[in-house]
Design an enzyme around this catalytic site. Structure first.
Site, PDB file in Angstrom:
ATOM      1  N   LYS A 174       0.614  -0.897   0.148  1.00 46.15           N
ATOM      2  CA  LYS A 174      -0.224   0.027   0.478  1.00 46.15           C
ATOM      3  C   LYS A 174       1.470   1.309   0.198  1.00 46.15           C
ATOM      4  CE  LYS A 174      -3.642  -2.588   2.108  1.00 46.15           C
ATOM      5  NZ  LYS A 174      -4.396  -3.001   3.497  1.00 46.15           N
ATOM      6  N   GLN A 214      -4.575  -2.076  10.047  1.00 43.26           N
ATOM      7  CA  GLN A 214      -4.674  -2.973   9.289  1.00 43.26           C
ATOM      8  C   GLN A 214      -5.383  -4.231   9.970  1.00 43.26           C
ATOM      9  OE1 GLN A 214      -3.170  -3.869   5.955  1.00 43.26           O
ATOM     10  NE2 GLN A 214      -4.392  -6.163   5.800  1.00 43.26           N
ATOM     11  N   ASP A 249     -11.628   2.708   4.039  1.00 42.39           N
ATOM     12  CA  ASP A 249     -12.129   1.309   4.543  1.00 42.39           C
ATOM     13  C   ASP A 249     -13.440   1.609   4.286  1.00 42.39           C
ATOM     14  OD1 ASP A 249      -9.250  -0.289   3.672  1.00 42.39           O
ATOM     15  OD2 ASP A 249      -8.955  -0.589   6.159  1.00 42.39           O
TER      16      ASP A 249
END
Ligand code: NDP
Length: 298
Positions: free
Chosen positions: A55, A99, A122
């Site tokens: 990422k 994460q 997200d």
């Protein structure tokens, strides 16, 4: 019947990443804004570390600033919440990504709820989930956003299509179903308790498989000409003694029946990071009351 059209996720993701880079350059040139993404990694799960690194690389390639925060596996939940509060207040940070999975002692739900919804790239915060189901613009989870872009690459107008989503997880199945509904599909959500899954699938013009079971969806379940998006990523033993990745759909056989289909790998997988970058641009623009250069109509 002719073999299905292959939906090339690598090419579509690469095109989106180029659009993101152009949008970032435009935000900087016209408004002096450099979008920033903060990634928080708790613990030392090797797969999570790989995701966070890739990422960061993707951010750099698109001109997005990235900030990495690594915390020990035994970090007290309060310290993680303090870090999130700091990132919420930091104007250089437009997107916050924690994460998952988190170590068992930390409740993911509480951590996600602590993220400023305007920075929740997200799309997992309850406010963004509510916006998605209410049809109000917000930040949409990355993999589901990618699924819709893949579908639209072969059929721009999905209105009226009968769509079946296999799987009802918070990160894939449910948001995909909400997006299909917003696109005016007639949506069925199937799961492990669904009766006669084969018949449910056979009635569908669109099948999105997000189950996590190798080659579970058989060719006989696919309506001729249907669009098939395979989200599943399953590692299985290969003939040469190693391992290989397969999806949730029996790809080779389903390709003979479907109208268009995604491969695994090379289908949905590459879209997820590209959509994360697109969400970071959206967050950077909307926080400053600018229109999202990638979705100007929102
Ligand atoms: P989850 O395990 O959270 O959810 C799986 C879903 O599948 C559940 O809703 C479950 O039903 C349903 N299910 C399980 N077995 C069956 C069955 N036999 N018949 C019908 N439904 C079944 O998985 P995720 O949603 O997180 O991920 C799904 C797949 O997508 C995985 O392979 C994952 O690796 C992959 N993935 C890929 C991404 C990408 O970037 N390409 C991103 C995220 C995930 P129930 O609710 O009843 O238990």
């Amino acid at each position: 019947m002719a073999e299905a059209q292959l939906i090339d996720g690598r090419a579509i993701a690469a095109a989106l990443r180029r659009q993101v880079a152009a949008a970032v350059a435009e935000l900087q040139a016209r408004h002096g804004v450099v979008p920033g993404l903060a990634a928080v990694l708790v613990g030392d799960d090797p797969a999570s570390a790989v995701y966070v690194r890739s990422k960061a690389r993707a951010c750099a390639a698109a001109g997005i600033a990235s900030f990495e925060h690594r915390l020990a596996a035994d970090t007290p939940p309060a310290a993680l919440l303090d870090l999130i509060a700091g990132l919420n207040a930091d104007d250089r940070v437009d997107g916050i990504l924690v994460q998952l999975p988190l170590p068992p002692a930390i409740e993911a739900r509480a951590v996600i709820a602590a993220i400023d919804p305007a920075k929740d790239v997200d799309g997992f915060h309850p406010v963004n989930v509510g916006r998605l189901w209410s049809g109000v613009p917000g930040l949409v989870p990355c993999t589901p956003r990618g699924v819709m872009l893949l579908l639209r690459s072969v059929r721009a107008d999905l209105a009226g299509a009968a769509a079946v989503v296999l799987g009802r997880s918070q990160i894939v199945g449910r948001p995909v179903a909400a997006l299909l509904l917003a696109a005016d599909c007639t949506v069925t959500i199937a799961h492990s308790k669904t009766c006669d899954l084969a018949a449910v699938c056979r009635a569908a013009d669109i099948v999105v498989a997000a189950v996590g079971r190798p080659a579970m969806v058989k060719a006989a379940w696919i309506k001729p000409g249907a669009l098939v998006i395979d989200v599943g990523i399953n590692r299985i033993a290969a003939e040469d003694g190693g391992t290989r990745l397969v999806g949730d759909v029996d790809f080779a056989a389903a390709r003979e029946v479907a109208g268009a289909i995604t491969p695994v790998p090379g289908g949905v997988g590459p879209m997820t990071i590209a959509c994360l970058l697109a969400n970071t641009v959206a967050a950077a623009a909307r926080r400053r009351r600018l229109s999202d250069p990638l979705q100007p109509s929102d």
